[in-house]
Design an enzyme around this catalytic site. Sequence first.
Site, short mmCIF file in Angstrom:
data_model
loop_
_atom_site.label_atom_id
_atom_site.label_comp_id
_atom_site.label_asym_id
_atom_site.label_seq_id
_atom_site.Cartn_x
_atom_site.Cartn_y
_atom_site.Cartn_z
N GLY A 86 0.82 -1.21 0.00
CA GLY A 86 0.00 0.00 0.00
C GLY A 86 0.85 1.26 0.00
N MET A 87 0.19 2.41 0.05
CA MET A 87 0.93 3.69 -0.01
C MET A 87 1.88 3.84 1.16
SD MET A 87 -0.56 7.48 -0.77
CE MET A 87 -1.77 7.56 0.52
N LEU A 88 1.37 3.64 2.37
CA LEU A 88 2.24 3.75 3.54
C LEU A 88 3.22 2.59 3.63
CD1 LEU A 88 3.07 4.99 6.27
CD2 LEU A 88 1.20 3.67 7.32
N TYR A 126 -16.73 3.23 7.29
CA TYR A 126 -15.27 3.12 7.37
C TYR A 126 -14.79 3.52 8.76
CZ TYR A 126 -10.39 4.62 6.59
OH TYR A 126 -9.04 4.82 6.69
N ASP A 131 -3.06 -12.63 4.17
CA ASP A 131 -4.37 -11.98 4.25
C ASP A 131 -4.67 -11.83 5.74
OD1 ASP A 131 -7.05 -11.41 4.55
OD2 ASP A 131 -7.69 -12.71 2.91
N TYR A 180 -8.82 -1.65 4.70
CA TYR A 180 -9.88 -1.43 3.69
C TYR A 180 -10.09 0.07 3.68
CZ TYR A 180 -14.45 -2.04 1.38
OH TYR A 180 -15.52 -2.01 0.51
N THR A 181 -9.61 0.75 2.63
CA THR A 181 -9.57 2.21 2.64
C THR A 181 -10.58 2.86 1.69
OG1 THR A 181 -7.74 2.11 1.06
CG2 THR A 181 -7.15 2.37 3.37
N1 LIG Z 1 -5.04 7.36 2.66
C1 LIG Z 1 -5.50 8.19 3.58
O1 LIG Z 1 -5.82 9.36 3.31
C2 LIG Z 1 -5.64 7.75 5.00
C3 LIG Z 1 -6.18 8.63 5.90
C4 LIG Z 1 -6.29 8.23 7.23
C5 LIG Z 1 -5.84 6.99 7.62
N2 LIG Z 1 -5.35 6.13 6.71
C6 LIG Z 1 -4.92 4.83 7.19
O2 LIG Z 1 -3.54 4.69 6.90
C7 LIG Z 1 -3.24 3.32 6.69
C8 LIG Z 1 -2.47 3.13 5.40
O3 LIG Z 1 -3.30 3.60 4.35
P1 LIG Z 1 -2.83 3.59 2.83
O4 LIG Z 1 -3.31 4.86 2.25
O5 LIG Z 1 -1.41 3.22 2.74
O6 LIG Z 1 -3.75 2.42 2.28
P2 LIG Z 1 -3.67 1.65 0.87
O7 LIG Z 1 -2.73 2.33 -0.05
O8 LIG Z 1 -5.10 1.43 0.46
O9 LIG Z 1 -3.01 0.28 1.29
C9 LIG Z 1 -3.69 -0.68 2.03
C10 LIG Z 1 -3.09 -2.01 1.69
O10 LIG Z 1 -3.76 -3.01 2.45
C11 LIG Z 1 -3.93 -4.14 1.62
N3 LIG Z 1 -4.99 -5.01 2.10
C12 LIG Z 1 -6.33 -4.83 1.99
N4 LIG Z 1 -6.97 -5.88 2.54
C13 LIG Z 1 -6.02 -6.74 3.00
C14 LIG Z 1 -6.05 -7.98 3.67
N5 LIG Z 1 -7.22 -8.59 3.96
N6 LIG Z 1 -4.88 -8.56 4.01
C15 LIG Z 1 -3.70 -7.98 3.72
N7 LIG Z 1 -3.61 -6.79 3.08
C16 LIG Z 1 -4.75 -6.18 2.74
C17 LIG Z 1 -4.25 -3.54 0.27
O11 LIG Z 1 -4.06 -4.50 -0.73
P3 LIG Z 1 -4.95 -4.41 -2.08
O12 LIG Z 1 -4.53 -3.16 -2.77
O13 LIG Z 1 -4.60 -5.67 -2.79
O14 LIG Z 1 -6.39 -4.35 -1.62
C18 LIG Z 1 -3.23 -2.40 0.21
O15 LIG Z 1 -1.99 -2.83 -0.29
C19 LIG Z 1 -4.57 2.57 6.78
O16 LIG Z 1 -4.72 2.06 8.08
C20 LIG Z 1 -5.59 3.66 6.54
O17 LIG Z 1 -6.82 3.33 7.16
C21 LIG Z 1 -5.21 6.47 5.42
#
Ligand SMILES: NC(=O)c1ccc[n+]([C@@H]2O[C@H](COP(=O)([O-])OP(=O)(O)OC[C@H]3O[C@@H](n4cnc5c(N)ncnc54)[C@H](OP(=O)(O)O)[C@@H]3O)[C@@H](O)[C@H]2O)c1
Length: 283
Positions: free
Chosen positions: A10-12, A122, A36, A58-59
């Site tokens: 993912g991004m982070l 969410y 998973d 799940y974002t």
């Molecule tokens: N982006 C924002 O603006 C934001 C804001 C506040 C908080 N956050 C939090 O920051 C954290 C990182 O966010 P991010 O933006 O990096 O999210 P992201 O880019 O959507 O990455 C999430 C990753 O989790 C994976 N994933 C989903 N379901 C999974 C499962 N069952 N088992 C293993 N991996 C799974 C996804 O894989 P797939 O791509 O294959 O589904 C993806 O690689 C999260 O906790 C999010 O809630 C994000």
Amino acid sequence: MRWIITGAAGMLGTDLVRLLNERDDDVLALTRDAVDITDPASVDELADADVVVNCAAYTAVDAAEEDEASAFAVNAVGPQLLARKAREIGARFVHVSTDYVFAGDSESPYGEYGPLAPASAYGRTKAAGEWAVRAETDDYLIIRTAWLYGEHGSCFPKTMARLSDKHPELSVVTDEIGQPTWAKDLADLVIRLVDAAAPAGIYHGTSSGQTNWHGFTKEIMAAYGKDPAIVGETTAAAFNRPAPRPAYSVLGHDSLDAIGVAPIGDWKQRWQEAAPAVLSELG
Ligand SMILES: NC(=O)c1ccc[n+]([C@@H]2O[C@H](COP(=O)([O-])OP(=O)(O)OC[C@H]3O[C@@H](n4cnc5c(N)ncnc54)[C@H](OP(=O)(O)O)[C@@H]3O)[C@@H](O)[C@H]2O)c1
């Protein structure tokens, strides 16, 4: 120090793995294909770590309104399984959460231990994840972030840059306030908290200061070589989105201040540093 990172693609997760590899730490980077987090058998295979960091989530905020069960599995059950496993193997558990756990109607920054009142599916599932983690292990760091952007994957600055290539003017909301935060800065904060042996608890991993999406977009245009004057104003009411967005998402940094770990820094200064990398590949 041996790290296990879930959601590593993912991004982070991508930025965290990159920073840890740059300093030659022992890192097991697990993408969804490898582990998973909703599958107990898959999580049960984890072993041998000092720190487990969960970057999986799940974002899809709007999709969660229609499929809260799937969001709950990833955002609540998964962290519960991981926190329990981390405790069993004697590892710290670092979990990333969100501003969406708050009501979003405050007029002053949310404190780390303020009441949770999520207004969306969410947010409910992420709040449940926080409770599950705290119930499973005493050795947790919950790090809430918001308005995250980064090099890897899609994000708000890339979307606005792409839109500005197609449209002479943009209309962007002024009535949602937050703290744009670079995923690389958040990854760095995760590492700094672990390095500092930070006391278990809740921390806010956002930039300092505040802006609205309109103000952020003007800075995005400036960095993208466009005239910020092309950015016009609108309000959230103009968009009919399934999930409500918090009007006010500013998070306070008292927990970081209390332990002497520096917060990320001013959002505008951090954006100016991040922009060349983030806007170099619009995808
Ligand atoms: N982006 C924002 O603006 C934001 C804001 C506040 C908080 N956050 C939090 O920051 C954290 C990182 O966010 P991010 O933006 O990096 O999210 P992201 O880019 O959507 O990455 C999430 C990753 O989790 C994976 N994933 C989903 N379901 C999974 C499962 N069952 N088992 C293993 N991996 C799974 C996804 O894989 P797939 O791509 O294959 O589904 C993806 O690689 C999260 O906790 C999010 O809630 C994000």
